[in-house]
Design a protein around this motif. Structure first.
Motif, PDB file in Angstrom:
ATOM      1  N   GLY A  12       0.809  -1.198   0.000  1.00 50.14           N
ATOM      2  CA  GLY A  12       0.000   0.000   0.000  1.00 50.14           C
ATOM      3  C   GLY A  12       0.847   1.254   0.000  1.00 50.14           C
ATOM      4  N   GLN A  13       0.232   2.349   0.397  1.00 48.57           N
ATOM      5  CA  GLN A  13       0.901   3.638   0.388  1.00 48.57           C
ATOM      6  C   GLN A  13       1.859   3.749   1.569  1.00 48.57           C
ATOM      7  OE1 GLN A  13      -1.752   6.939   0.400  1.00 48.57           O
ATOM      8  NE2 GLN A  13      -0.142   8.493   0.365  1.00 48.57           N
ATOM      9  N   VAL A  14       3.083   4.181   1.309  1.00 52.63           N
ATOM     10  CA  VAL A  14       4.065   4.361   2.368  1.00 52.63           C
ATOM     11  C   VAL A  14       3.854   5.712   3.023  1.00 52.63           C
ATOM     12  CG1 VAL A  14       6.514   4.505   2.890  1.00 52.63           C
ATOM     13  CG2 VAL A  14       5.711   2.899   1.167  1.00 52.63           C
ATOM     14  N   ALA A  15       3.770   5.744   4.337  1.00 46.47           N
ATOM     15  CA  ALA A  15       3.414   6.972   5.036  1.00 46.47           C
ATOM     16  C   ALA A  15       4.608   7.749   5.566  1.00 46.47           C
ATOM     17  CB  ALA A  15       2.458   6.653   6.179  1.00 46.47           C
ATOM     18  N   LEU A  16       5.794   7.163   5.560  1.00 50.82           N
ATOM     19  CA  LEU A  16       6.985   7.893   5.999  1.00 50.82           C
ATOM     20  C   LEU A  16       7.892   8.090   4.802  1.00 50.82           C
ATOM     21  CD1 LEU A  16       8.768   9.048   8.323  1.00 50.82           C
ATOM     22  CD2 LEU A  16       9.834   6.797   8.445  1.00 50.82           C
ATOM     23  N   ARG A  17       8.363   9.306   4.619  1.00 47.74           N
ATOM     24  CA  ARG A  17       9.280   9.603   3.526  1.00 47.74           C
ATOM     25  C   ARG A  17      10.631  10.014   4.113  1.00 47.74           C
ATOM     26  NH1 ARG A  17       8.179  13.982   1.365  1.00 47.74           N
ATOM     27  NH2 ARG A  17       6.447  14.716   2.622  1.00 47.74           N
ATOM     28  N   GLY A  18      11.689   9.321   3.730  1.00 47.69           N
ATOM     29  CA  GLY A  18      13.012   9.665   4.206  1.00 47.69           C
ATOM     30  C   GLY A  18      13.414   8.885   5.447  1.00 47.69           C
ATOM     31  N   VAL A  19      14.357   9.452   6.173  1.00 45.15           N
ATOM     32  CA  VAL A  19      14.992   8.760   7.299  1.00 45.15           C
ATOM     33  C   VAL A  19      14.725   9.482   8.612  1.00 45.15           C
ATOM     34  CG1 VAL A  19      17.171   7.902   8.247  1.00 45.15           C
ATOM     35  CG2 VAL A  19      16.837   7.990   5.756  1.00 45.15           C
ATOM     36  N   VAL A  20      14.349   8.721   9.618  1.00 44.37           N
ATOM     37  CA  VAL A  20      14.304   9.220  10.994  1.00 44.37           C
ATOM     38  C   VAL A  20      15.485   8.602  11.719  1.00 44.37           C
ATOM     39  CG1 VAL A  20      13.037   9.304  13.166  1.00 44.37           C
ATOM     40  CG2 VAL A  20      11.801   9.485  10.998  1.00 44.37           C
ATOM     41  N   ALA A  21      16.383   9.433  12.230  1.00 44.65           N
ATOM     42  CA  ALA A  21      17.575   8.968  12.935  1.00 44.65           C
ATOM     43  C   ALA A  21      17.324   9.001  14.435  1.00 44.65           C
ATOM     44  CB  ALA A  21      18.776   9.852  12.592  1.00 44.65           C
TER      45      ALA A  21
END
Length: 245
Positions: A12-21
């Motif tokens: 489905g649709q991915v709800a997080l874009r990029g990186v959380v460190a």
């Protein structure tokens, strides 16, 4: 370093874009909230500490101790075949095809992991593998929550959201003691506290990639915060930074 990578397929649709460190010492609740955050936003999850622990287990199985030379440790640790799974619901780490997710949390590995993590060649190899896993998750059009001790400072210094969790040594020792007891491992609060403080000293004073909060990281003290409260704060930050979508 031999061994493949395993990136969780997204449905489905991915709800997080990029990186959380996510950085911070042990016992701050980092693993719990990182996994839950990844699940909340349908993201991948990477526990870099598990990679260093698996490398440490490889060294221990080869008969090495903290008296071994950096060259010996690097030869064994970087030659081991490791594979990291990035499903936050069931993260895995394998060593030579064997799931060692439970074994790497034992006292022998815990006592030796700081020494192995401080070897420059080991860090170089593992950071390269981490970059591969992170890139694969992002290239799939999604995001990933990455936890460790040098994510925001070394591994992904340009991450759009960096969080550094902290807590007092006493609180962290009590938390780790409860985790050990739940896992069936014998625990002594005084011994655990001494080990927490020892690892803090080693991790923050090592020459390569020492533990500290990135200048642009949000520092969050979890002494009096529940995992739910920390997760609520993190979810709000993801939205505030425009990383959901």
């Amino acid at each position: 370093m031999p061994g493949g990578t395993s990136v969780r397929p997204h449905g489905g649709q991915v709800a997080l874009r990029g990186v959380v460190a996510m950085d911070g010492p042990s016992g701050t609740g980092k693993s719990t909230v990182s996994r839950r955050l990844a699940q909340a936003f349908t993201a991948a999850y990477l526990d870099t500490g598990a990679m260093y622990r698996a490398a440490t287990l490889a060294a221990l199985r080869a008969g090495l101790t903290d008296l071994a030379s950096d060259a010996e440790i690097a030869r064994v640790a970087t030659g081991a075949c490791m594979k990291s799974g990035t499903d936050p619901a069931a993260p895995t780490i394998t060593l030579d095809g064997e799931d060692v997710s439970a074994e790497i949390r034992g006292p022998e590995v815990t006592a030796f992991v700081s020494a192995v993590s401080a070897v420059p060649q080991v860090r170089t190899e593992l950071v390269a593998r981490q970059h591969g896993l992170i890139a694969a998750a992002v290239e799939q059009g999604g995001g990933i929550v990455v936890e460790g001790r040098d994510i925001g400072t070394v591994v992904v210094p340009d991450a759009p959201l960096k969080v550094y969790l902290t807590a007092s040594p006493e609180v962290r020792a009590a938390r780790r003691g409860r985790q050990d007891a739940k896992a069936g491992r014998q625990t002594d609060l005084h011994v655990t506290l001494a080990d927490v403080e020892r690892r803090d000293r080693l991790d923050s004073s090592r020459r390569i990639s020492p533990l500290y909060a990135a200048a642009d990281a949000l520092v969050l003290d979890t002494d009096r915060l529940s995992a739910d409260a920390v997760l609520d704060r993190l979810r709000a930050l993801v939205v505030e930074r425009g990383l959901d979508g």
